[in-house]
Design an enzyme around this catalytic site. Structure first.
Site, PDB file in Angstrom:
ATOM      1  N   CYS A  47      32.402   6.001 -29.092  1.00 22.02           N
ATOM      2  CA  CYS A  47      31.107   6.671 -29.098  1.00 22.02           C
ATOM      3  C   CYS A  47      31.279   8.096 -29.626  1.00 22.02           C
ATOM      4  O   CYS A  47      32.146   8.836 -29.162  1.00 22.02           O
ATOM      5  CB  CYS A  47      30.540   6.691 -27.690  1.00 22.02           C
ATOM      6  SG  CYS A  47      28.957   7.556 -27.552  1.00 22.02           S
ATOM      7  N   CYS A  50      30.469  10.624 -26.459  1.00 24.91           N
ATOM      8  CA  CYS A  50      31.323  10.796 -25.271  1.00 24.91           C
ATOM      9  C   CYS A  50      32.734  10.249 -25.441  1.00 24.91           C
ATOM     10  O   CYS A  50      33.528  10.313 -24.505  1.00 24.91           O
ATOM     11  CB  CYS A  50      30.656  10.160 -24.063  1.00 24.91           C
ATOM     12  SG  CYS A  50      30.620   8.348 -24.129  1.00 24.91           S
ATOM     13  N   CYS A  96      25.467   3.014 -25.420  1.00 26.44           N
ATOM     14  CA  CYS A  96      26.754   3.317 -24.793  1.00 26.44           C
ATOM     15  C   CYS A  96      26.547   3.324 -23.283  1.00 26.44           C
ATOM     16  O   CYS A  96      25.640   3.998 -22.780  1.00 26.44           O
ATOM     17  CB  CYS A  96      27.260   4.672 -25.273  1.00 26.44           C
ATOM     18  SG  CYS A  96      28.751   5.239 -24.406  1.00 26.44           S
ATOM     19  N   CYS A  99      27.070   7.153 -21.808  1.00 26.17           N
ATOM     20  CA  CYS A  99      26.183   8.299 -22.045  1.00 26.17           C
ATOM     21  C   CYS A  99      24.791   7.907 -22.543  1.00 26.17           C
ATOM     22  O   CYS A  99      23.986   8.778 -22.859  1.00 26.17           O
ATOM     23  CB  CYS A  99      26.828   9.262 -23.038  1.00 26.17           C
ATOM     24  SG  CYS A  99      26.924   8.630 -24.730  1.00 26.17           S
ATOM     25  N   CYS A 119      25.038  -4.863 -34.624  1.00 21.62           N
ATOM     26  CA  CYS A 119      24.760  -4.101 -35.831  1.00 21.62           C
ATOM     27  C   CYS A 119      24.616  -2.629 -35.435  1.00 21.62           C
ATOM     28  O   CYS A 119      23.606  -2.229 -34.854  1.00 21.62           O
ATOM     29  CB  CYS A 119      23.487  -4.654 -36.467  1.00 21.62           C
ATOM     30  SG  CYS A 119      23.154  -4.043 -38.100  1.00 21.62           S
TER      31      CYS A 119
END
Length: 130
Positions: A47, A50, A96, A99, A119
């Site tokens: 990510c 984070c 995510c 976060c 995707c």
């Protein structure tokens, strides 16, 4: 999993304008413009907000859509999903789990073994190469 919470101002200081638009406001980068859409390097996609591990490059495939696509997350707990009814259609948004960054969408038209196509937006990811 450790939860990461920041204000929009804190996110804006950390992210580029495009990364902020995609991850914090649910935007989408244009097809074939992201830096990972045709990347074949080994590693772990994390990510951008984070640094949580999200997808292993071994599960990445060329979907022909112009966005990086994966058959599954690195672990079930890495992402969460929610119904997205924007754009006059019903889709499954992928976030995510650490976060709540918007990553992209998952569709039931991927290859074996899962039949899924995660995707994702390149702007939401960073690749830690092996």
């Amino acid at each position: 999993m450790k939860r990461v919470r920041k204000t929009d101002e804190e996110w804006r200081e950390q992210l580029t304008p495009e990364q902020f638009k995609v991850t914090r406001k649910g935007g989408t980068e244009r097809a074939f413009t992201g830096k990972y859409h045709d990347c074949k390097d080994p590693g772990v996609y994390r990510c951008i907000c984070c640094d949580a591990p999200l997808f292993d490059a071994e599960t990445k495939f060329d979907s022909g859509t112009g966005w990086p696509s994966f058959t599954q997350p690195i672990m079930d707990q890495a992402v969460t999903e929610k119904t997205d009814r924007s754009l006059f259609m019903k889709r499954t948004e992928v976030l995510c789990a650490s976060c709540d960054a918007h990553l992209g969408h998952v569709f039931p038209d991927g290859p074996a073994p899962t039949g899924l196509r995660y995707c994702m937006n390149s702007a939401a990811l960073t690749l830690k190469r092996k």
